[in-house]
Motif scaffolding. Structure first.
Motif, short mmCIF file in Angstrom:
data_model
loop_
_atom_site.label_atom_id
_atom_site.label_comp_id
_atom_site.label_asym_id
_atom_site.label_seq_id
_atom_site.Cartn_x
_atom_site.Cartn_y
_atom_site.Cartn_z
N ASN A 299 0.87 -1.19 -0.19
CA ASN A 299 0.01 0.00 0.14
C ASN A 299 0.96 1.34 0.03
O ASN A 299 0.36 2.34 0.03
N TRP A 300 2.18 1.24 -0.14
CA TRP A 300 3.06 2.26 -0.54
C TRP A 300 3.62 2.40 -1.59
O TRP A 300 3.50 1.54 -2.28
N ILE A 301 3.59 3.47 -2.20
CA ILE A 301 4.31 4.13 -3.57
C ILE A 301 5.47 5.03 -2.84
O ILE A 301 5.41 6.18 -2.63
N ILE A 302 6.61 4.65 -3.11
CA ILE A 302 7.92 5.49 -2.66
C ILE A 302 8.80 5.69 -4.35
O ILE A 302 9.26 4.90 -4.86
N ARG A 303 9.19 6.89 -4.48
CA ARG A 303 9.99 7.08 -5.67
C ARG A 303 11.12 8.13 -5.56
O ARG A 303 10.98 8.91 -4.62
N GLY A 304 12.09 7.88 -6.03
CA GLY A 304 13.36 9.03 -5.75
C GLY A 304 14.12 8.93 -6.81
O GLY A 304 14.21 7.83 -7.83
N SER A 305 15.00 9.88 -7.07
CA SER A 305 15.88 10.13 -8.27
C SER A 305 17.00 11.13 -7.80
O SER A 305 16.91 11.84 -6.88
N VAL A 306 18.20 10.83 -8.31
CA VAL A 306 19.13 11.76 -8.27
C VAL A 306 19.86 11.99 -9.48
O VAL A 306 20.05 11.00 -10.13
N ASP A 307 20.18 13.34 -9.90
CA ASP A 307 20.67 13.74 -11.36
C ASP A 307 21.71 14.52 -11.17
O ASP A 307 21.75 15.40 -10.37
N TYR A 308 23.10 14.45 -11.83
CA TYR A 308 24.09 15.39 -11.76
C TYR A 308 24.82 15.29 -12.97
O TYR A 308 24.93 14.28 -13.77
N GLY A 309 24.98 16.55 -13.50
CA GLY A 309 25.51 16.84 -14.85
C GLY A 309 26.64 17.49 -14.82
O GLY A 309 26.81 18.37 -13.81
N TYR A 310 27.35 17.60 -15.96
CA TYR A 310 28.97 18.27 -16.07
C TYR A 310 28.90 18.79 -17.41
O TYR A 310 28.32 18.07 -18.47
N LEU A 311 29.31 20.01 -17.59
CA LEU A 311 29.51 20.70 -18.99
C LEU A 311 30.85 21.22 -19.29
O LEU A 311 31.25 21.98 -18.29
N ALA A 312 31.59 20.62 -20.12
CA ALA A 312 32.89 21.22 -20.31
C ALA A 312 33.23 22.22 -20.81
O ALA A 312 32.12 22.81 -21.66
N ASP A 313 33.93 23.19 -20.85
CA ASP A 313 33.96 24.63 -21.33
C ASP A 313 33.16 25.58 -21.14
O ASP A 313 32.66 26.29 -21.99
N ALA A 314 32.38 25.43 -19.98
CA ALA A 314 31.38 26.14 -19.85
C ALA A 314 31.24 27.62 -19.49
O ALA A 314 30.71 28.58 -20.25
N ALA A 315 32.68 28.21 -19.02
CA ALA A 315 32.93 29.40 -19.10
C ALA A 315 33.27 29.91 -20.49
O ALA A 315 32.72 31.06 -20.68
N LYS A 316 33.80 29.24 -21.32
CA LYS A 316 33.98 29.65 -22.70
C LYS A 316 32.93 29.72 -23.50
O LYS A 316 32.59 30.82 -24.20
N ILE A 317 32.04 28.88 -23.35
CA ILE A 317 30.58 28.76 -24.09
C ILE A 317 29.82 29.92 -23.66
O ILE A 317 29.29 30.68 -24.28
N SER A 318 29.84 30.22 -22.28
CA SER A 318 28.90 31.19 -21.73
C SER A 318 29.57 32.79 -22.32
O SER A 318 28.72 33.46 -22.77
N SER A 319 30.83 32.91 -22.52
CA SER A 319 31.49 34.13 -23.13
C SER A 319 31.04 34.28 -24.53
O SER A 319 30.53 35.25 -24.86
N LEU A 320 31.03 33.17 -25.41
CA LEU A 320 30.85 33.13 -26.85
C LEU A 320 29.21 33.28 -26.96
O LEU A 320 28.87 34.08 -27.84
N LYS A 321 28.45 32.90 -26.05
CA LYS A 321 26.90 33.12 -26.22
C LYS A 321 26.61 34.70 -26.08
O LYS A 321 25.87 35.34 -26.75
N GLN A 322 27.25 35.31 -25.07
CA GLN A 322 27.00 36.53 -24.87
C GLN A 322 27.44 37.49 -25.70
O GLN A 322 26.93 38.72 -26.08
N ASN A 323 28.58 37.22 -26.40
CA ASN A 323 28.77 37.97 -27.68
C ASN A 323 28.64 37.65 -29.00
O ASN A 323 28.90 38.10 -30.24
N SER A 324 27.45 36.70 -29.22
CA SER A 324 26.91 36.41 -30.26
C SER A 324 25.98 37.56 -30.86
O SER A 324 25.67 38.26 -30.22
N SER A 325 25.78 37.13 -32.13
CA SER A 325 24.83 38.31 -32.87
C SER A 325 23.34 38.39 -32.35
O SER A 325 22.99 37.25 -31.67
N GLY A 326 22.77 39.70 -32.18
CA GLY A 326 21.50 39.73 -31.64
C GLY A 326 20.47 39.68 -32.58
O GLY A 326 20.39 38.74 -33.37
N GLY A 327 19.32 40.63 -32.47
CA GLY A 327 18.44 40.38 -33.52
C GLY A 327 17.46 39.26 -33.14
O GLY A 327 17.23 39.04 -31.74
N SER A 328 16.74 38.46 -34.31
CA SER A 328 16.15 37.37 -33.79
C SER A 328 16.82 35.97 -33.99
O SER A 328 16.30 34.99 -33.89
#
Length: 444
Positions: A299-328
């Motif tokens: 008569n019990w239902i128990i659910r659980g989860s753990v998720d962990y993620g890693y992104l290489a080059d996160a700082a460089k990607i963030s910088s390139l995204k911010q300097n990308s072209s605007g508009g649409s």
């Protein structure tokens, strides 16, 4: 995953699969497949309606200046988060097709109108928000229970929510917040899948089109990278997903899943990120690992989860995204963190199981849920001022199931923050009350 006994009639199979205990152990993709295999033509789906009152400000600057918006009035939201249609067909000799069409938040709407206020001009306008998505469309060849090959648009079963995202597979009115924040949800992509069942194990490996790092952001980590603003999915880079589930202990399913793929240089046009030579060493490798379980017994239902993620080059990607072209441009200019995490657990007990007159097919679960998640854990060289992304949430409520396949949900939830602004100012808590009703099943 667990296969229904082939001797059951189509009607009995449908009732069995819509029951909460069966759904707790069966993924969406397998649910569609089992019916296609047993009934030749199958039509079904699920849908949910949610009514919520939030007792906190909805101002976009509430995390930048919490004290300014502390006493703002609350706000309400009525929504149809998901309405889904399954259509499947078994061609025979091991060949089958399945599809899942989803209308999110009521679908999308537009119209051409003559604007009298603007000199009688014709204008195309968006009439309502929402999305219409093809979440599954695949053709499968089954060679044996342990060897099945799918090609098409498939669910990526990384994490508990993606593998089991129908409304009878979680107690809360909305899908679990943590996984739905840092990962695509429901994560679906085009590729090839090999899966099977042997003994107490169900396994699957997938080859997919890669994620797009230019669509990652601070508030949702890699979530936006699975989609595509174009009429096609860019596949300059590839991703690999895998999942293993074990059913040895009666009533218990334990799952281990993961994803790896490169995400940079995976947009259109190919050199959108800037000088290809200058950025040729930027890979944007994405790693995700997840552990989850479902226990449905006594008569019990128990659910659980753990998720962990890693992104290489996160700082460089963030910088390139911010300097990308605007508009649409579809590029998100938000920073993206090096890591993200989500962990949650929920437990519910069927109160009606202790009342003789109510010990029928009706169920009433009293449940509680807690989760913690953070969509932005920065590298040392990145900004550390976005502390609002680290959140806690607990919820308590009831799930009433008058008949198999229907659930009425009610909950009180409270979101709060461990961290403060860099000057020590605390963020405001975010309580809410929600009521929902959902169905899940097959009609043919």
């Amino acid at each position: 995953m667990n296969k229904l006994t082939t001797a059951l009639s189509a009607c009995a199979a449908a009732l069995c699969l819509t029951a909460a205990d069966a759904q707790a152990q069966t993924s969406a993709a397998d649910s569609v497949y089992q019916h296609a295999k047993g009934n030749r033509l199958s039509i079904g789906g699920y849908g949910e309606v949610a009514l919520t009152r939030n007792f906190y400000s909805d101002n976009v600057y509430r995390y930048r200046n919490p004290s300014t918006y502390k006493d703002d009035p609350g706000h309400g939201r009525f929504d149809v988060p998901h309405a889904v249609i399954y259509i499947s067909y078994d061609f025979g000799k091991g060949w089958s097709m399945s599809s899942e069409i989803e209308f999110e938040h009521g679908g999308a709407g537009g119209a051409v109108e003559k604007e009298w206020e603007e000199g009688g001009e014709w204008e195309a306008e968006t009439e309502k928000g929402g999305e219409v998505e093809l979440e599954q469309f695949w053709i499968q060849k089954s060679f044996a229970p342990w060897a099945n090959l799918r090609i098409g648009h498939i669910v990526v079963p990384v994490g508990l929510t993606n593998a089991h995202h129908e409304p009878l597979n979680y107690f809360t009115v909305y899908r679990p917040e943590g996984e739905g924040t840092i990962l695509p949800s429901t994560w679906h992509d085009t590729g090839v899948s090999f899966w099977g069942r042997s003994g107490d194990f169900r396994y699957e490996v997938q080859l997919l089109a890669g994620l797009d790092a230019m669509l990652f952001n601070r508030d949702n980590w890699i979530q936006g990278g699975a989609g595509s603003p174009f009429e096609f999915k860019v596949a300059n880079k590839y991703g690999f997903a895998a999942r293993l589930d074990n059913y040895t202990v009666p009533g218990l399913r334990v799952g281990l899943s993961g994803y790896y793929g490169r995400s940079f240089h995976n947009t259109f046009p190919h050199d959108m990120e800037g000088d290809g030579q200058a950025n040729k060493n930027v890979k944007g490798d994405v790693y995700v690992g997840a552990l989850d379980f479902t226990f449905d017994r006594f008569n019990w239902i128990i659910r659980g989860s753990v998720d962990y993620g890693y992104l290489a080059d996160a700082a460089k990607i963030s910088s390139l995204k911010q300097n990308s072209s605007g508009g649409s441009s579809p590029v998100s200019k938000s920073d993206v963190g090096k890591n993200a995490v989500a962990a949650g657990i929920e437990a519910g007990y069927d109160i009606f199981s202790q009342i003789d007159k109510l010990r029928t097919r009706q169920k009433l679960y009293l449940f509680g849920r807690y989760e913690y998640y953070d969509s932005y854990i920065p590298a040392k060289s990145q900004s550390h001022s976005f502390n609002y992304t680290a959140r806690n949430r607990f919820a308590v409520g009831l799930n009433y199931m008058p008949v198999p396949g229907i659930v009425v949900k009610g909950e009180y939830s409270h979101r709060y923050f461990n961290k403060t602004l860099t000057d020590g100012t605390p963020y405001n808590d975010e309580p809410s009350i929600s009521v929902g009703v959902a169905y899940q099943g097959f009609f043919l």
